[in-house]
Design a protein around this motif. Structure first.
Motif, mmCIF file in Angstrom:
data_model
loop_
_atom_site.group_PDB
_atom_site.id
_atom_site.type_symbol
_atom_site.label_atom_id
_atom_site.label_comp_id
_atom_site.label_asym_id
_atom_site.label_seq_id
_atom_site.Cartn_x
_atom_site.Cartn_y
_atom_site.Cartn_z
ATOM 1 N N VAL D 179 5.929 4.925 -0.858
ATOM 2 C CA VAL D 179 6.280 5.300 0.515
ATOM 3 C C VAL D 179 5.659 4.262 1.441
ATOM 4 O O VAL D 179 4.463 3.980 1.335
ATOM 5 C CB VAL D 179 5.741 6.701 0.870
ATOM 6 N N LEU D 180 6.469 3.686 2.311
ATOM 7 C CA LEU D 180 5.965 2.739 3.319
ATOM 8 C C LEU D 180 6.091 3.409 4.677
ATOM 9 O O LEU D 180 7.199 3.685 5.147
ATOM 10 C CB LEU D 180 6.772 1.431 3.261
ATOM 11 N N LEU D 181 4.946 3.661 5.284
ATOM 12 C CA LEU D 181 4.909 4.383 6.556
ATOM 13 C C LEU D 181 4.825 3.376 7.701
ATOM 14 O O LEU D 181 3.931 2.517 7.721
ATOM 15 C CB LEU D 181 3.683 5.308 6.577
ATOM 16 N N ASP D 182 5.712 3.509 8.660
ATOM 17 C CA ASP D 182 5.720 2.612 9.819
ATOM 18 C C ASP D 182 4.647 3.078 10.805
ATOM 19 O O ASP D 182 4.808 4.117 11.456
ATOM 20 C CB ASP D 182 7.109 2.635 10.465
ATOM 21 N N ARG D 214 2.210 -4.977 4.622
ATOM 22 C CA ARG D 214 2.989 -3.773 4.331
ATOM 23 C C ARG D 214 4.117 -3.610 5.349
ATOM 24 O O ARG D 214 5.167 -3.038 5.024
ATOM 25 C CB ARG D 214 2.077 -2.545 4.306
ATOM 26 N N LEU D 218 7.917 -3.233 4.446
ATOM 27 C CA LEU D 218 8.652 -2.113 5.033
ATOM 28 C C LEU D 218 9.984 -2.595 5.597
ATOM 29 O O LEU D 218 11.030 -1.986 5.350
ATOM 30 C CB LEU D 218 7.775 -1.483 6.113
ATOM 31 N N ALA D 222 13.897 -1.538 4.580
ATOM 32 C CA ALA D 222 14.147 -0.521 5.596
ATOM 33 C C ALA D 222 15.607 -0.192 5.806
ATOM 34 O O ALA D 222 15.932 0.663 6.622
ATOM 35 C CB ALA D 222 13.529 -0.934 6.919
#
Lengths: 249, 249, 249, 249, 249, 249
Positions: D179-182, D214, D218, D222
């Motif tokens: 999971v890549l969180l902005d 990251r 992302l 995206a």
């Protein structure tokens, strides 16, 4: 790595094992090689292997104290044959308990011996729970010994590389030979150390065959400049931490 | 390994990549280090990266031939900055096809350059199929080049060690740093080579940061004798074959 | 992600499968859910499954053209029941060949449909080689379609997320449910689509049971705010690429 | 999931860490994002990191109580900068023991805070045994807190999703960004929190670089609707349990 | 293996589980099959599952002693329906502690029952920590029971094969069906045993469906000589140790 | 499985290998055991191993046709010593190409021999690309041969179990001994077959040692009823598909 100034003391190797015989079968070549280069090797045996690795003695009706003494005597002779110092922590085997006290004793040995290289068991072994227990304490103690704030005697150490030596059933323990060490020059010393372990005579030929087989594999992976195919002996290791190097080779 | 007689020719490194820029970002330090030791480095670029790695040029409306020429010019300048020879096989990218003919051309390069060390991409990359295609041919050709019966020019080679260099998204490619190479002494050369790749200027800082980060990790794993914490640069590699060595370190 | 301006066209889902029935059993719920939100779903069936997935028809002595027609008719009815468009590439199954031409046809479909979400088979299936072949071309085409330099009609696309749907024997294909999709609101539509596939009637109850079981698992993992334990149906998916999100949930 | 009625209390996030600084470097963005949405975030620090994560303070000759006070003050300032509440369990680090008593204290915190989301360390870290110890107790307590029969104060909770935050050497801990969180909208708050940790100033730039890297990753994952390439910051997470969702995206 | 003389006593199966119901859902078929062949089956339940597996009873406001009695009564009825003996160690669940004392009690049971086959939980289960705890003690005790030097009553045993039965969420526990056991002949007995577990009635259909699904998979893997497709029921198992055989089949 | 009626023809084993010698070193024991039970064994060698496995012959200056003839003669003698039939597909080695035509020839052999058991190489071998190529075609052909719609001569087959035999460097090929076959009763036949392969005499002792080592491992895993520790020989196998059985043992 040579960034810092060269150490004035000889290099130090620390071998941490569960039972009295492990260092011979699994790392005898590495130990003898280090000794042959003038380095110091310290072996910490957490137990004598008195319950789990002495089946014949129990079948012969011997008592616990007697068996521990036999194993100690054999292991000291084998260590002498390799040129290394051996210490016994006598923590009791089968099962070897994972305790903070025992880990703490290992921290003190790390800080005293200040190893440049650490050898121990791999993390998994479905045939013998003592081996993972020893590995876990060896690895935990290595990390604790690096912390300035850990309340043990001695100064905090650096981060010495670790090598896992080969278990008895490698494929069942997730063991993959990542490093093949050429032990041909010291093979006679390793064989002599094996022959000190009279209570496990059935393993002498087995581990001689293994040494040859790892030698064959070593030659197969040895690159373009290896000489003629004479007898080569090898030992296999894994690295839980990355190799740090100044040259790819 | 020093069993055989020392080679009279300088050591040889062969770098096999999918696209023209790969050798700079991923292995520029290893190349410059080898050159700094007086060794020979040959880079075989299977394609110019004309379709898949030249997004800006396509957005600017350039034509295929023009883009290939740009990439070639840049890559030749970067190779020169590192002191290496670069060859282009111009096999066409996106997709780079896996063919026996292309594999055979690599066999001939193996037999000609007779590498002591081989560098290439890792086997998996879900973001770019050309990288695994290049790796597969590089590995297949290495095995074929060792066979006396393989009908190519040149004499069969030994089994040189292989190192996989780091992909752009390492964690997604199953890449684990198994070898951390200290490239601090040649960092300026690597940076200069990166700056030859004008079409990918957005990557200069990115790979400078990566070099620092691998340097931090290198120091963290470097053992007890590393000096004071000055700036260290590193490159990370994996080994698909076991390391063969005469000393655990 | 909402960094850019909101798209003025409805969201688009592209489903790429090996055989005519796959989209029903494995992703019928996801398709019906997207349609229920007013989105567009395009299904690209690489083959009719005429040789490998039509055992009963062959036992009944039918001919190839007849079987293809049967499968096509059934699949079109199922797609209609779900509200999706289906296209047949008729590439021939058992084995489905991995070719650049077929991959290129998929690139054109990517650039035409411009998907926000892609669904396809997982990479491994030891029971059916057509599934990995379809997955490989679906994944390769997705990467090629993103390259400005790739010589296909249509504009380069972005990087849509990919979901692998569940194979028939999940544990043997390395399939782990990473995403559990609640398909309860559209369960009736999925069941209706299944019932369009008369030639595979033995699977109707099997996949109804699977829907319930994934529903049970979904509820078990659904967190603190899930309501009373009424009947829930689910579908399981894996993600080959990281999820990109603005909120952990 | 919206099956049940909407909760009348704000969403709750529980962060369980081994040492006082972990929540800043690894999850500061997720914490600040939740706070920015009006949610409540509780951080449970099992120790101050007084022995293992305070090398400089020990080198400066400070005492244990003094170091714990320093770390506490810094961590409270950092939590305040993020808008979260922090609690210290003061269980003693290096090694952090895994005990039923400590696990039980975490059960009580689960039942009190009733989290919708849980953040903690991944299960493996060969560089720091406290991290896996914390993760193990965090995960065990979460399961125990769900059991109606478990004899702790408070009502049994549901099964909140868990996210593992990124360790210092991700590739060596089996960490893959799932999971890549902005975290771009709250980057300034995360940076401000980092700057509260004066004893670890050498990490400020390191984790700023990581946030950028990251962010690049992302954007690369995206999908089609991401806007122009401005500066994006990200944090990476893993999921030990499946994602439950009503829409594939 | 038939190297030694045939045993004069009937074959013995030992089933070690965490909670009172586990042996029914996961291994009821294997137990009934062994009993149907005239063999002896002993089930060692480490706990009654009184806290973690009795949610409904707790919601109904029952007390601990009452719940343990209910679970015991149900489990005894189920064991009787299968024809096996059940013993309760009453070690306390949620969490089930891993202790040397409990392991030692299992060693004594191994040496008393002298099993030819051992069934237990797999090593990992992120949904229930008691299952791995039980597995760990079952595996450790099996190794200790083999050591002549281990100070327990009874004679050292051989190395019986171990089978891990299927957990509730197999894919999340790393469970892959390595052995599919045909339990069709004893399906009625397994169903009857399930129906003894009134407190978990919601699982009766669930595990009936699972039995059918493993039956379908069994037929799919059953080779060329399987008969007509009548209803088949199966149970799935993993092997932590290699199969030893005199014939590949 | 005995659901269907017993076959009136003897059981059939199909061995598919890349090179002429593979069936001897890797599966000679399994072949001799099957023959000793009155079963039929057919060996399909895809190539003679003329380029990649005949290093000495090439060093001696022999020509291609001559080498193929030598290898054929040796392999036929070895097959005769084991009592099996051998067929050569002469597809050309180093590299062995993966083609649909060659796969189709294997489908015909499957449908003709109708195997109850299939033996072939494991899927990975970083030292020899021909082995995975052979495995892939063997596995693909097995699936195709099961499809009623596949247009080959002969009737569709069932799903015979597959066993991967042991590669030369097992740990590097992901090989884990999942099945240990006791080949003691036919050891002399396997040794005699090895001695037919004069061009690979250096492997005779190597594979005798391996047989002993697998025998030691077999006894270690053989359970409680194994007889006295006389010399045991073993061969190791993996299963890509689940074992189907009526009894856990």
């Amino acid at each position: 790595m040579t960034h810092g100034k060269a150490p004035t003391t000889p290099r130090s190797t620390l071998v941490i094992t569960a039972h009295a015989g492990d260092f011979v079968w699994r790392a005898g070549g590495a130990i003898a090689l280090a000794v042959s280069r003038g380095e110091k090797v310290t072996i910490a045996c957490l137990t004598y292997g008195e319950r789990g690795e002495s089946a014949r003695a129990w079948r012969e009706g011997r008592k616990l104290a007697e068996i521990k003494e036999m194993r100690r005597t054999e292991a000291e002779a084998a260590a002498a044959a390799l040129g290394a110092e051996v210490r016994f922590l006598d923590a009791g085997d089968y099962p070897l308990p994972v305790t903070q006290d025992l880990t703490d004793r290992l921290v003190r040995i790390y800080r005293e011996t200040r190893p440049d290289v650490v050898l121990t068991h791999p993390r998994d072994d479905p045939y013998n729970g003592d081996h993972p227990a020893a590995a876990r304490m060896a690895l935990d103690a290595r990390v604790l010994a690096q912390a300035g704030g850990y309340p043990s005697e001695g100064e905090a150490i650096g981060a010495p590389p670790v090598f896992f030596f080969e278990p008895h059933q490698p494929e069942m323990c997730g063991f993959r030979p990542e490093v093949l060490l050429d032990i041909t020059p010291v093979w006679e010393a390793k064989r002599a150390a094996m022959e000190c372990l009279a209570t496990q005579q059935h393993l002498w030929e087995y581990y001689t065959d293994l040494g040859k087989r790892r030698g064959v594999q070593l030659r197969r992976n040895a690159g373009p400049h290896l000489g003629p195919p004479h007898a080569t002996y090898g030992e296999a290791y894994m690295r839980p931490y990355p190799q740090v190097t100044e040259e790819l080779a």
